[in-house]
Design an enzyme around this catalytic site. Structure first.
Site, mmCIF file in Angstrom:
data_model
loop_
_atom_site.group_PDB
_atom_site.id
_atom_site.type_symbol
_atom_site.label_atom_id
_atom_site.label_comp_id
_atom_site.label_asym_id
_atom_site.label_seq_id
_atom_site.Cartn_x
_atom_site.Cartn_y
_atom_site.Cartn_z
ATOM 1 N N CYS A 137 19.278 71.208 112.177
ATOM 2 C CA CYS A 137 18.661 70.634 112.139
ATOM 3 C C CYS A 137 18.761 70.552 113.973
ATOM 4 O O CYS A 137 17.482 69.615 114.605
ATOM 5 C CB CYS A 137 19.762 68.891 112.201
ATOM 6 N N ARG A 175 15.810 56.712 118.462
ATOM 7 C CA ARG A 175 15.320 57.500 118.034
ATOM 8 C C ARG A 175 13.658 57.535 118.146
ATOM 9 O O ARG A 175 13.091 58.431 118.276
ATOM 10 C CB ARG A 175 15.642 58.639 117.193
ATOM 11 N N ARG A 217 15.109 58.011 105.042
ATOM 12 C CA ARG A 217 14.253 57.876 106.382
ATOM 13 C C ARG A 217 13.031 58.427 106.710
ATOM 14 O O ARG A 217 12.212 57.093 106.648
ATOM 15 C CB ARG A 217 14.734 58.935 106.966
ATOM 16 N N HIS A 247 18.755 63.591 104.939
ATOM 17 C CA HIS A 247 17.182 63.890 105.177
ATOM 18 C C HIS A 247 16.963 65.780 104.201
ATOM 19 O O HIS A 247 18.357 65.782 103.746
ATOM 20 C CB HIS A 247 17.699 65.221 106.409
ATOM 21 N N ASP A 285 20.257 61.719 120.485
ATOM 22 C CA ASP A 285 19.691 63.013 119.841
ATOM 23 C C ASP A 285 18.601 63.929 119.453
ATOM 24 O O ASP A 285 18.485 64.905 118.212
ATOM 25 C CB ASP A 285 19.677 61.477 118.315
#
Length: 284
Positions: free
Chosen positions: A277, A103, A148, A177, A78
């Site tokens: 992103c 992550r 998040r 997000h 990611d």
């Protein structure tokens, strides 16, 4: 005979030169599930992801952007979603501290890059996922919470940058997000005032009241376009790079005097990411 008044001309849009950080998806795959878009049981193609990403990369170069690259790290599929790597403003870089263990190693990797480039690096105390949840709109930082980034990170952000931070509550797990639910169209540095596009269904009512008051001219995007991460876009104030399937958003942008540029990042969508992103803005 009654004369019909001519339609009002769109606002004159002026592009600004952007500096961004990207990460080539050389190790992209979906091997775990940490958001509703990810299905490890379905096949993914690293080669397709790289090819689609290259189109985005070339689009930015053609627009005259300064595009910096961070080396991808094996085992961090990611890492291509560079926006989550931190928040950069005024020569300072606030590092990311990821919610999920898969992550978490990305945070130090991006902070090492920031330090090597001469940014004043602030290592996070609070959980946050960088520009995924922090968006600069004019002199204000919009900050998402609910899935998040922790709300305490908003205070940490404000203390580092000395800007007003406006907290917004995300309520739809598919838009986990802030940069999946809001697109910054004008950052207030050009001839047009700061403005955004957003998906109303992604927010609770108090947050919607804030958005309506602050951005009365915002573009409201359909759930259909949001579902292909149409809002996960990147604008220079005139050119707006968006998901090619977000057709109604494209129409609305043209009506407002923007130049939408559609790209296909459908393979990277399998990991829950789109144009924004893959794009971390670097602001000296």
């Amino acid at each position: 005979m009654t004369m019909t008044e001519p339609a009002a001309s769109p606002v004159q849009r002026t592009p600004s030169r952007k500096s961004v950080l990207m990460c080539r998806p050389e190790h992209f795959t979906v091997s775990y599930r940490i958001n509703p878009w990810m299905h490890p049981e379905d096949p993914t193609s690293t080669a397709t992801a790289v090819a689609q990403w290259e189109v985005l990369y070339r689009t930015y170069l053609d627009l005259g952007f300064d595009v910096q690259l961070i080396d991808p790290v094996e085992g961090l599929p990611d890492m291509v979603y560079a926006a989550n790597g931190g928040f950069v403003l005024d020569g300072k870089a606030y590092g990311a501290s990821f919610t999920y263990a898969e992550r978490q190693p990305e945070g130090p990797a991006y902070m090492d890059w920031f330090a090597a480039q001469g940014y004043e690096v602030h290592r996070p105390v609070e959980v946050n996922e960088g520009e995924g949840d922090f968006l600069l709109v004019g002199d204000v930082i919009l900050a998402g919470q609910g899935f998040r980034s922790a709300s305490n990170s908003h205070q940490e952000l404000a203390s580092i940058f000395g800007r007003e931070v406006v907290s917004l509550q995300l309520v739809n797990p598919s838009f986990y997000h802030l940069d999946t639910a809001i697109a910054v169209l004008d950052d207030g540095r050009g001839t047009a005032p700061a403005n955004i596009a957003y998906l109303p269904a992604a927010f609770d009512e108090p947050s919607l009241e804030i958005l309506r008051e602050r951005y009365p001219d915002a573009i409201l995007v359909t759930e259909e376009d949001a579902a292909v991460l149409g809002l996960n876009s990147f604008s220079d104030g005139y050119n707006v790079v968006i998901a090619s399937r977000a057709k109604d958003f494209e129409r609305q942008l043209r009506e407002r005097g923007y130049n939408p540029i559609g790209v296909d990042l459908s393979e990277l969508l399998l990991g829950g990411g789109g144009v924004k992103c893959c794009t971390l803005e670097l602001r000296r």
